[in-house]
Write a protein that holds these residues in place. Structure first.
Motif, PDB file in Angstrom:
ATOM      1  N   ARG A   1       0.941  -1.233   0.112  1.00  0.00           N
ATOM      2  CA  ARG A   1       0.069  -0.110   0.003  1.00  0.00           C
ATOM      3  C   ARG A   1       0.898   1.204   0.072  1.00  0.00           C
ATOM      4  O   ARG A   1       0.774   2.234  -0.913  1.00  0.00           O
ATOM      5  CB  ARG A   1      -0.609   0.079   1.384  1.00  0.00           C
ATOM      6  N   LEU A   2       1.845   1.243   0.824  1.00  0.00           N
ATOM      7  CA  LEU A   2       2.535   2.401   1.085  1.00  0.00           C
ATOM      8  C   LEU A   2       3.618   2.734   0.064  1.00  0.00           C
ATOM      9  O   LEU A   2       3.835   3.706  -0.513  1.00  0.00           O
ATOM     10  CB  LEU A   2       3.184   2.584   2.436  1.00  0.00           C
TER      11      LEU A   2
ATOM     12  N   SER B   1       4.845   5.635  -4.788  1.00  0.00           N
ATOM     13  CA  SER B   1       4.916   5.410  -6.376  1.00  0.00           C
ATOM     14  C   SER B   1       4.284   6.445  -7.069  1.00  0.00           C
ATOM     15  O   SER B   1       4.495   7.004  -8.005  1.00  0.00           O
ATOM     16  CB  SER B   1       4.645   3.964  -7.131  1.00  0.00           C
ATOM     17  N   THR B   2       3.256   7.054  -6.521  1.00  0.00           N
ATOM     18  CA  THR B   2       2.397   8.228  -6.979  1.00  0.00           C
ATOM     19  C   THR B   2       3.214   9.054  -6.758  1.00  0.00           C
ATOM     20  O   THR B   2       2.830  10.340  -6.971  1.00  0.00           O
ATOM     21  CB  THR B   2       1.086   8.350  -6.417  1.00  0.00           C
ATOM     22  N   LYS B   3       4.275   9.196  -5.830  1.00  0.00           N
ATOM     23  CA  LYS B   3       5.068  10.210  -5.859  1.00  0.00           C
ATOM     24  C   LYS B   3       4.763  11.613  -5.373  1.00  0.00           C
ATOM     25  O   LYS B   3       5.355  12.582  -5.417  1.00  0.00           O
ATOM     26  CB  LYS B   3       5.884  10.636  -7.183  1.00  0.00           C
ATOM     27  N   MET B   4       3.651  11.346  -4.657  1.00  0.00           N
ATOM     28  CA  MET B   4       3.427  12.784  -3.620  1.00  0.00           C
ATOM     29  C   MET B   4       4.278  12.705  -2.536  1.00  0.00           C
ATOM     30  O   MET B   4       4.832  11.855  -2.033  1.00  0.00           O
ATOM     31  CB  MET B   4       1.946  12.587  -3.260  1.00  0.00           C
ATOM     32  N   GLY B   5       4.646  13.975  -2.261  1.00  0.00           N
ATOM     33  CA  GLY B   5       5.380  14.243  -1.232  1.00  0.00           C
ATOM     34  C   GLY B   5       6.675  14.032  -1.411  1.00  0.00           C
ATOM     35  O   GLY B   5       7.551  14.869  -1.377  1.00  0.00           O
TER      36      GLY B   5
ATOM     37  N   LEU C   1      12.563   4.732 -13.428  1.00  0.00           N
ATOM     38  CA  LEU C   1      11.189   4.429 -13.557  1.00  0.00           C
ATOM     39  C   LEU C   1      11.112   3.592 -14.808  1.00  0.00           C
ATOM     40  O   LEU C   1      10.455   2.693 -14.770  1.00  0.00           O
ATOM     41  CB  LEU C   1      10.518   5.665 -13.638  1.00  0.00           C
TER      42      LEU C   1
ATOM     43  N   LEU D   1      -3.196  -0.724  -8.569  1.00  0.00           N
ATOM     44  CA  LEU D   1      -2.255   0.038  -8.197  1.00  0.00           C
ATOM     45  C   LEU D   1      -1.028   0.092  -9.237  1.00  0.00           C
ATOM     46  O   LEU D   1      -0.841  -0.678  -9.843  1.00  0.00           O
ATOM     47  CB  LEU D   1      -1.551  -0.315  -6.860  1.00  0.00           C
ATOM     48  N   PRO D   2      -0.606   1.428  -9.452  1.00  0.00           N
ATOM     49  CA  PRO D   2       0.569   1.618 -10.121  1.00  0.00           C
ATOM     50  C   PRO D   2       1.619   0.775  -9.940  1.00  0.00           C
ATOM     51  O   PRO D   2       1.832   0.348  -8.661  1.00  0.00           O
ATOM     52  CB  PRO D   2       1.238   2.998 -10.030  1.00  0.00           C
TER      53      PRO D   2
ATOM     54  N   SER E   1       3.546   1.572  -3.111  1.00  0.00           N
ATOM     55  CA  SER E   1       2.594   2.018  -4.548  1.00  0.00           C
ATOM     56  C   SER E   1       2.107   3.231  -4.023  1.00  0.00           C
ATOM     57  O   SER E   1       1.843   4.212  -4.914  1.00  0.00           O
ATOM     58  CB  SER E   1       1.550   1.028  -4.825  1.00  0.00           C
ATOM     59  N   PHE E   2       1.891   3.594  -2.939  1.00  0.00           N
ATOM     60  CA  PHE E   2       1.520   5.195  -2.776  1.00  0.00           C
ATOM     61  C   PHE E   2       2.486   5.871  -3.106  1.00  0.00           C
ATOM     62  O   PHE E   2       2.339   7.045  -3.706  1.00  0.00           O
ATOM     63  CB  PHE E   2       1.130   5.189  -1.300  1.00  0.00           C
TER      64      PHE E   2
END
Lengths: 869, 220
Positions: A697-698, A703-707, A721, A853-854, A700-701
């Motif tokens: 979860r974290l 991986s959305t690269k926020m933060g 990537l 998920l990505p 792939s989270f």
């Protein structure tokens, strides 16, 4: 509603199980004796022995006792069980084809099925032997349906619309009863029903009162399949539940009036009737609340009798119903409020397994009796004796019910809309009027009418049946098209996402704040006050201290989300075979045997850590962990480091064992214990799955690269990537800059190096293991725990001079520090490496597990990471 | 006090009523409340609002108060925040919480819905860059959980992370490897919260009858 049962008790019999003609040995009259006399309205407990007594008296030892067919003894329970089975099978047949149930509601189909069965019985016996009797209905079929409704009631929604629901339930029902009764009487006077009907005004009103109430069972059955918006649903459903109290009182009052006879009714009697309404309704609700509190208190202290804990809810719920009945209060209201009051606290107080048990058992009971009710509504119709046809009476009743319902709803809504914050729309009002389904409650009441006082009882029963069939079948079938055609606002998708839950909370607080600022005392203000009160006092009284601490809803959602993920992950993995490695041989080693002593040294610290944790998940997990001695994990790598190569057989035998443990996940290891139900769930496995998903979860989270994106923009991420996109996980590992990870995890780097040094001499084996390694996030690297004893040993033993495994290092910084909360136990730094390898080896063939998920690209340490270290 | 004064200002009230949709009676009541909060001043400051006792326990108190002083919520295209707001601004912010009524057309309802959503969005998007970034979102979650004791910042982080991940996977199911999910844009926000039907929930009741007299003892 069931009050009048007592008055008409002599006539009420358990399902008319007499089977007069059907039995071979001319015992017919004897067998039907106890049934027909039937003063035992109390049910099978009383009637069972009674029937057998009668049977034993008649069967004067005609044959050899040992082989005689004991039909009379088992008749009642046997038939009951048989009918339950038949009902279940009927439902099964109906549900076979979803194309049918999409258009016709199940309740309608069940009634039709009942027609068929009734026809068969009629054909065989020439008389209807099985009908739905009020006793059975009110004492054995209705309570669980209502309890289920109360227990699953969306409380917040219900109470925020309580005003409107009460208006519909009380005023609306009175209006329906009065208008239908008076109009029918008027038509009678006008000669619309022929000259030979002997029904007076009071009897019309009595009939009006029994036919007025919307039936909760029928409404629920239809509206469950039509997903209208929740406000509309709660209005219709809440009304149908609560108007019962009104119907009971109206029915009783008019019944009494009919007995008294017209001339003797004076103002005092009428006032008494009105007062008794409030006593019955509010007394019943109050009694239900008391029982609800009782349930909460009981579940507070059932820690040691987990296995029968769910039983209390049913027994006490049923007792609330019976007690209310005994005290002439509204039994249905009692059991509704009992369910409403206790749901929240027992969910917190009881064990998770017990909560699930209650939920399932509740559904089984409720759904089962609903099925039986509808089936018998159909069967009851096939009876020549009850059918008295009077076209005028029946058609006019149908018309009046329909018209007055619409008028009532529109008029009351018009008034309510002046006060409601969000007005009820016209379309919703149409559906509400159209949803006025009548059902078994009305039929039960009609059957309870006293024939000596009401000459046309059978006409009323037939009319009631026609009304029930008309509303349930016709209106039920047309409900869905109507909802579609009118474009009624539908319910939102079933499951709220996490962000929606968060927003809901923001909403709540925001509305309260705005009310505070604007100085209004509104809904939200009151709710806030109530919540405070509830948190401060009620939950202190009704909840276990441990449950109180863990009650944050948001967090629960999060927890559930994770569990769900874990499940779907495992399923997905099973399907794709990506968990194959778990089943693979050579993945495990006897951890316990090897490290027994070490572990016992370690455990205190770890368990202390887990115990300190006040969060629900860790304490739960930690709790189970502590009872479990050793998780099954792959320590095989460092095991090799320590001891060198193991004997092949040794490993194999052990792996065989583990393999079975994992395979048996869904089987229960029976322990033949009545007080413990042990599900064979390997705790290590649970732990593993849970934490793994947490990590996926974290990851792939990220991986959305926020933060991360903002702070880490200097990273050569693009190149990384692209490599990930190729799905070659091992590749990107190597391309990572060395430094960003290694600095933070020096000791684990060393450990991993040790491993590597082992791996190199045995290339074939290692590569085999790569595919087979178990990824156990329970053993994710944790900088905060110092290196375990065996690690240092391992370093020494293997000569930790080899360069650190890049993969290991690289993996570490992603380990989010916040995972520590959720996964308190990470003892070793090892298997994350094996995790990596497993992925690396199996990467090309098996795509990363959670498909929506990505893909997990190499992400950067999240910003909070550093601070935590 | 305020009431007597406002009666002489009928055109002004009429004007406000047209702008915000409140009835003039409601505006009068709000005005009374405003004077009460401001201590009979013409403007109201953050300190005034912070003094409201009932707000103390509200975990998102700061965000709410910020929202009152946010120029974006005045709907006149300006950005930034006020030091103090007058009655007009106060009422305009309040008007976000007006309930719908049966007479509204569908367009009106849609406009109202967007207005409410925008208000909520602005509350999250503190730096006014058009997206709710993870940091901003995390802050909200942290605040939200701050009063519930047992839950630490770690969990808030985990929750906001997971929530954000959900948003990302809902809104951009096919992310290219080099795409960034910068944060929640207003469109996404709208998309996500579709199911919540906030147009029918983000309302409070503005009474036509004055209750502040019975209420002031508690809140001041």
């Amino acid at each position: 509603m069931p009050q009048p049962i007592r008055e008409s008790a002599p006539k009420t019999v358990l399902i008319q199980l007499s089977l007069q003609n059907g039995k071979p040995n001319a015992r017919g009259p004897i067998a039907s004796g106890p049934n027909a006399s039937g003063p035992n309205a109390s049910g099978p407990n009383a009637s069972g022995p009674n029937a057998s007594g009668g049977g034993a008296g008649g069967a004067a030892l005609e044959g050899i006792p040992g082989v005689a067919l004991q039909w009379i003894d088992v008749k009642t329970p046997f038939l009951v069980a048989l009918w339950i089975l038949v009902a279940g099978l009927a439902k099964m047949v109906i549900e076979v084809n979803h194309n049918v149930t999409n258009y016709i509601p199940e309740s309608a189909l069940l009634i039709c099925c009942g027609f068929l069965l009734g026809g068969v019985i009629w054909g065989a016996d020439g008389v209807q032997t099985f009908t739905l009797t009020p006793t059975v209905f009110f004492f054995y079929l209705l309570p669980q349906v209502i309890l289920d409704a109360g227990y699953t009631m969306p409380n917040k929604l219900f109470f925020s619309n309580l005003g409107a629901i009460l208006v519909y339930a009380i005023i609306g029902t009175c209006w329906n009863a009065a208008s239908v009764g008076l109009s029918l009487w008027g038509c009678h006077q006008g000669g619309a029903m022929g000259p030979d009907l002997d029904i007076g005004l009071l009897q019309y009103l009595l009939f009006g009162s029994l036919i007025a109430a919307v039936d909760p069972v029928a409404v629920l059955a239809v509206f469950e399949q039509v997903h209208v918006n929740e406000v509309l649903f709660i209005m219709v459903f809440g009304e149908s539940l609560l108007n019962d109290g009104v119907t009971v009182v109206l029915f009783n009052v008019f019944d009494a009036f009919v007995s008294l006879g017209g001339p003797r009714i004076n103002a005092a009697e009428i006032v008494k009737g009105i007062v008794s309404f409030f006593v019955v309704a509010f007394g019943g609700s109050l009694l239900g609340l008391v029982f609800g509190v009782l349930i909460c208190l009981v579940t507070r202290v059932t820690k040691n009798i987990r296995i029968i804990e769910p039983g209390f809810i049913f027994v006490l719920g049923y007792l609330s119903y019976l007690t209310a009945e005994m005290l002439s209060l509204s039994a249905i209201l009692a059991i509704v409020f009992c369910g409403i009051a206790c749901q929240r606290y027992i969910k917190a107080n009881m064990d998770e397994a017990s909560v699930a048990t209650v939920q399932h058992a509740m559904k089984v009971l409720a759904n089962g009796s609903e099925t039986i009710i509808f089936l018998f509504l159909g069967i009851s119709a096939i009876d020549k004796n009850i059918w008295v046809w009077n076209t005028g009476f029946i058609l006019l009743t149908l018309l009046f019910i329909f018209v007055y319902r619409i008028m009532g709803v529109f008029f009351l809504t018009w008034i309510l809309n002046k006060f409601r914050l969000v007005p009820v729309e016209y379309i919703d009002q149409i559906i509400m009027s159209y949803g006025g389904l009548r059902g078994a409650v009305a039929y039960g009441l009609a059957v309870m009418l006293d024939e000596s006082k009401i000459k046309e009882k059978n006409l009323m029963i037939s009319t009631t049946l026609v009304v029930v069939y008309f509303t349930v079948i016709l209106q039920g079938v047309t409900m869905k098209p109507l909802v579609n055609w009118l474009k009624v606002k539908r319910a939102a998708n079933a499951e709220l996402t996490l962000i929606e839950k968060v927003q809901n909370k923001v909403f709540d607080h925001m509305l309260v704040a705005i009310e505070d600022i604007s100085g209004q005392i509104g809904h939200n203000y009151m709710r806030d006050k109530w919540n405070n009160f509830e948190v401060k006092y009620l939950s202190w009284l009704l909840m276990k201290p441990s449950a109180r601490r863990n009650r944050d809803r948001l967090f629960n959602v999060f927890h559930q989300l994770n569990l769900r993920d874990a499940m779907s992950y495992v399923n997905e993995g099973e399907r794709r075979g990506s968990l194959e490695f778990i089943r693979n041989e050579s993945a495990f080693v006897d951890f316990k045997k090897k490290f027994d002593t070490d572990i016992s040294d370690m455990m205190p610290d770890i368990t202390a850590d887990a115990a300190d944790d006040t969060l629900p998940v860790p304490s739960h997990m930690g709790g189970t962990w502590r009872h479990h001695d050793i998780p099954s994990v792959s320590l095989e790598m460092q095991d090799q480091d320590l001891k060198g190569l193991r004997e092949a057989e040794d490993i194999n035998s052990h792996h065989l064992l583990q393999q079975h443990l994992y395979k048996g996940r869904k089987q229960h290891r029976h322990r033949y214990s009545r007080s413990h139900f042990h599900v064979n769930k390997d705790e290590g496995e649970v732990q593993e799955i849970f934490q793994r998903t947490m990590r996926t979860r974290l990851e792939s989270f990220k991986s959305t690269k926020m933060g991360a994106a903002k702070k880490m923009s200097h990273h050569p991420k693009k190149e990384d990537l692209q490599k990930t996109a190729n799905g070659n996980a091992s590749d990107w590992g190597r391309s990572r800059p060395h430094g960003d990870a290694g600095i933070e995890f020096p000791e684990s780097g060393g450990a991993a190096g040790g491993q590597r040094s082992y791996g190199d001499p045995f290339p074939t084996r290692v590569s085999y293991r790569l595919g087979a390694g178990v990824e156990n996030p329970a053993f994710m690297p944790d900088v905060e725990t110092q290196a375990p004893p065996w690690l240092t040993e391992a370093d020494g033993g293997a000569g930790a001079s080899v360069e650190p495994s890049q993969r290991a290092q690289l993996h570490l910084p992603w380990t989010p520090s916040n995972l520590r909360r959720l996964a308190p136990l990470r003892i070793s730094t090892q298997s994350s490496d094996s995790f990596q390898r497993a992925d690396a080896a199996s990467g090309p063939e098996t795509p990363p597990p959670p498909p929506p998920l990505p893909p997990p690209p190499p992400s950067h340490p999240p910003p909070h990471e550093g601070s935590h270290m | 006090m305020g009431a007597s004064r406002s009666r002489t200002e009928n055109p002004e009230i009429q004007d406000l009523s047209d702008q915000t949709g409140f009835s003039s009676e409601q505006i009068r009541i709000l005005h009374r409340r405003f004077r009460q909060l401001s201590g009979d001043e013409e403007t109201i400051s953050k300190e005034n609002l912070e003094k409201i006792q009932a707000l103390d326990k509200n975990p998102i108190r700061n965000q709410i108060i910020e929202a009152f002083f946010d120029k974006r919520n005045q709907k006149d295209g300006k950005v930034g925040s006020f030091e103090e707001i007058g009655f007009e601004q106060f009422v305009k912010v309040m008007s976000h919480f007006r309930p719908p009524n049966l007479k509204m057309t569908d367009e009106d309802k849609e406009a109202m819905r967007r207005e409410k959503l925008r208000f909520l969005f602005n509350m999250h998007d503190t730096d006014n860059d058009g997206t709710i970034t993870l940091d901003e979102y995390r802050k909200v979650v942290e605040e939200l959980l701050s009063k519930s004791g047992a839950i630490g910042p770690d969990v808030a982080k985990a929750i906001s992370d997971a929530a954000m991940l959900e948003v990302a996977s809902i809104n951009m199911p096919h992310m290219e490897p080099d795409d960034f999910y910068e944060g929640i844009t207003f469109e996404h926000f709208e998309q996500i919260l579709k199911g919540l039907e906030m147009e029918s929930r983000m309302n409070i009741r503005f009474l036509d009858v004055d209750t502040s007299t019975m209420h002031c003892g508690k809140s001041q």
